[in-house]
Enzyme design. Structure first.
Site, PDB file in Angstrom:
ATOM      1  N   ARG A 101      -9.584 -10.294 -13.645  1.00  0.00           N
ATOM      2  CA  ARG A 101      -8.444  -9.424 -13.427  1.00  0.00           C
ATOM      3  C   ARG A 101      -7.487 -10.178 -14.569  1.00  0.00           C
ATOM      4  NH1 ARG A 101      -4.422  -7.392  -8.618  1.00  0.00           N
ATOM      5  NH2 ARG A 101      -6.233  -6.150  -8.660  1.00  0.00           N
ATOM      6  N   HIS A 128      -8.599   0.391 -13.575  1.00  0.00           N
ATOM      7  CA  HIS A 128      -8.657  -0.404 -12.368  1.00  0.00           C
ATOM      8  C   HIS A 128     -10.258   0.140 -11.674  1.00  0.00           C
ATOM      9  CE1 HIS A 128      -8.189  -2.905  -8.801  1.00  0.00           C
ATOM     10  NE2 HIS A 128      -7.108  -2.525  -8.514  1.00  0.00           N
ATOM     11  N   GLN A 131     -10.789  -0.179  -7.814  1.00  0.00           N
ATOM     12  CA  GLN A 131     -10.040   0.680  -6.944  1.00  0.00           C
ATOM     13  C   GLN A 131     -10.268   2.057  -6.752  1.00  0.00           C
ATOM     14  OE1 GLN A 131      -7.039  -0.618  -5.040  1.00  0.00           O
ATOM     15  NE2 GLN A 131      -7.644   1.391  -4.154  1.00  0.00           N
ATOM     16  N   ASP A 218       1.327   5.153  -7.104  1.00  0.00           N
ATOM     17  CA  ASP A 218       1.271   3.565  -7.303  1.00  0.00           C
ATOM     18  C   ASP A 218       2.557   3.263  -7.879  1.00  0.00           C
ATOM     19  OD1 ASP A 218       0.166   1.142  -8.260  1.00  0.00           O
ATOM     20  OD2 ASP A 218      -0.531   2.140  -9.933  1.00  0.00           O
ATOM     21  N   CYS A 257      -2.663   2.582  -3.655  1.00  0.00           N
ATOM     22  CA  CYS A 257      -3.671   1.552  -3.932  1.00  0.00           C
ATOM     23  C   CYS A 257      -3.042   0.240  -3.346  1.00  0.00           C
ATOM     24  CB  CYS A 257      -3.997   1.222  -5.265  1.00  0.00           C
ATOM     25  SG  CYS A 257      -2.645   1.072  -6.282  1.00  0.00           S
ATOM     26  N   ARG A 285     -12.139  -1.166  -0.423  1.00  0.00           N
ATOM     27  CA  ARG A 285     -12.197  -1.955  -1.545  1.00  0.00           C
ATOM     28  C   ARG A 285     -13.509  -2.830  -1.069  1.00  0.00           C
ATOM     29  NH1 ARG A 285      -8.246  -2.929  -4.965  1.00  0.00           N
ATOM     30  NH2 ARG A 285      -9.841  -4.048  -5.937  1.00  0.00           N
TER      31      ARG A 285
HETATM   32  N1  NVA Z   1      -0.798  -0.146 -11.390  1.00  0.00           N
HETATM   33  C1  NVA Z   1      -0.693  -1.495 -10.525  1.00  0.00           C
HETATM   34  C2  NVA Z   1      -1.997  -1.505  -9.586  1.00  0.00           C
HETATM   35  C3  NVA Z   1      -1.812  -2.610  -8.592  1.00  0.00           C
HETATM   36  C4  NVA Z   1      -3.116  -2.631  -7.741  1.00  0.00           C
HETATM   37  C5  NVA Z   1      -0.457  -2.683 -11.528  1.00  0.00           C
HETATM   38  O1  NVA Z   1      -1.372  -2.898 -12.600  1.00  0.00           O
HETATM   39  O2  NVA Z   1       0.125  -3.633 -11.181  1.00  0.00           O
HETATM   40  N1   CP Z   2      -4.737  -2.491  -4.995  1.00  0.00           N
HETATM   41  C1   CP Z   2      -4.977  -3.670  -5.703  1.00  0.00           C
HETATM   42  O1   CP Z   2      -5.789  -4.014  -6.529  1.00  0.00           O
HETATM   43  O2   CP Z   2      -4.285  -4.841  -4.631  1.00  0.00           O
HETATM   44  P1   CP Z   2      -4.190  -6.076  -5.201  1.00  0.00           P
HETATM   45  O3   CP Z   2      -3.204  -6.420  -6.414  1.00  0.00           O
HETATM   46  O4   CP Z   2      -3.528  -6.647  -3.944  1.00  0.00           O
HETATM   47  O5   CP Z   2      -5.383  -6.968  -5.399  1.00  0.00           O
END
Ligand code: NVA
Ligand code: CP
Length: 300
Positions: A101, A128, A131, A218, A257, A285
């Site tokens: 990540r 992502h 997700q 989101d 998400c 997930r």
């Molecule tokens: N678009 C959001 C998704 C979080 C799971 C982010 O990147 O923070």
């Molecule tokens: N939706 C998602 O990826 O959640 P986290 O950021 O908590 O992993």
């Protein structure tokens, strides 16, 4: 398939194979006949916060017989400037898979090239994919299929989530209407590259939601953009709330998400009314990622 780096590079059969295996994984939970990760250690290399992704991968790896090793950026020399390609070449000789990540998609791509071990994108600024697999699984469970359905994505029209959703729509052929402020819609070059007549993007949130079977949202400010609070005013007309949903299809689903910011991208009332779906989506997930882990661990 050796890696899961994006939805973009998958095909419709890849997507449906992941979802079908995720359904099996979910049904067999606690009673798995095989342990495809037995004897393996999988590293989770995270430079951004996570609740769902981290926990679901750690639990999923254990349930498939493997051992997870969580490495935050600050635990390893990556955080002090060691290049991703060197990190990859070292870890590739020690662990059996990597789940990353981070910010730049290129870091995940480079890791996959230099590490020579299965590599999974656990969220970048561009995509992502894990997700979206969980989201598709939730739609299949709740609506039977995404075929012939209209999906709306409301809010940031060019985030990791929307980009992955646009590629999923391109591959699977369902209608996707993205709506958000003009400053946050996919640029023309992206839509040209996508070349998907079933995907539209506009500022018209009412039109996007009209007749939609699935309404997805989101956060307005993704990780790394938290300081840009001046942008929030642009997004205010794009809150998912019961008023907006009045013209959605009968029996529509609301997806998020998570994490959710109530009173911003979604109202408290709407989130709580759709909590059953949204937390099933979060649970999915685990099942979707176990399918990914099993497929990558067993592909040559
Ligand atoms: N678009 C959001 C998704 C979080 C799971 C982010 O990147 O923070
Ligand atoms: N939706 C998602 O990826 O959640 P986290 O950021 O908590 O992993």
């Amino acid at each position: 398939m050796k890696h899961l780096l994006s939805i973009e590079e998958l095909s419709a059969p890849d997507l449906t194979a992941f979802i079908d295996l995720a359904i099996e994984m979910k049904a067999q939970r606690g009673n798995h006949s095989s342990q495809p990760l037995a004897g393996q250690t999988w590293a989770l290399i995270f430079t951004k916060a996570s609740t769902r992704t981290r926990v679901s991968f750690e639990v999923g790896i254990r349930e498939l017989g493997g051992t997870p090793m969580f490495l935050s950026k600050n635990d390893i020399q990556l955080g002090r400037g060691e290049p991703i390609k060197d990190t990859a070449r070292v870890l590739g000789r020690m662990v059996h898979g990597a789940i990353i990540r981070t910010f730049a998609q290129d870091d995940v791509v480079q890791f996959s090239q230099f590490g020579q071990i299965p590599t999974i994108n656990a969220l970048t600024d561009d995509e992502h994919p894990c997700q979206i697999l969980a989201d598709l699984l939730t739609i299949k469970e709740k609506l039977g299929s995404w075929e012939g359905r209209k999906v709306a994505f409301i809010g940031d029209g060019f985030s990791n989530m929307t980009i992955s959703w646009m590629w999923a729509a391109k591959h699977l052929g369902f209608e996707l209407a993205v709506a958000g402020p003009s400053e946050h819609l996919p640029p023309a070059e992206f839509l040209e590259q996508l070349n998907a007549p079933n995907v539209s993007a506009s500022t018209n949130v009412q039109a996007a939601v009209a007749g939609a079977h699935v309404i997805n949202t989101d956060v307005w400010l993704s990780m790394g953009q938290e300081g840009q609070t001046e942008k929030e005013a642009l997004f205010e007309p794009y809150q998912v709330n019961n008023n907006l949903l009045a013209n959605a299809a009968e029996g529509h689903l609301v997806l998020h998400c998570l994490p959710a910011y109530r009173g911003k991208e979604i109202s408290e009332e709407t989130l709580e009314q759709h909590a059953d779906t949204i937390f099933q989506q979060a649970e999915n997930r685990l099942h979707a990622q176990k399918a990914v882990l099993a497929k990558l661990a067993t592909s040559s």
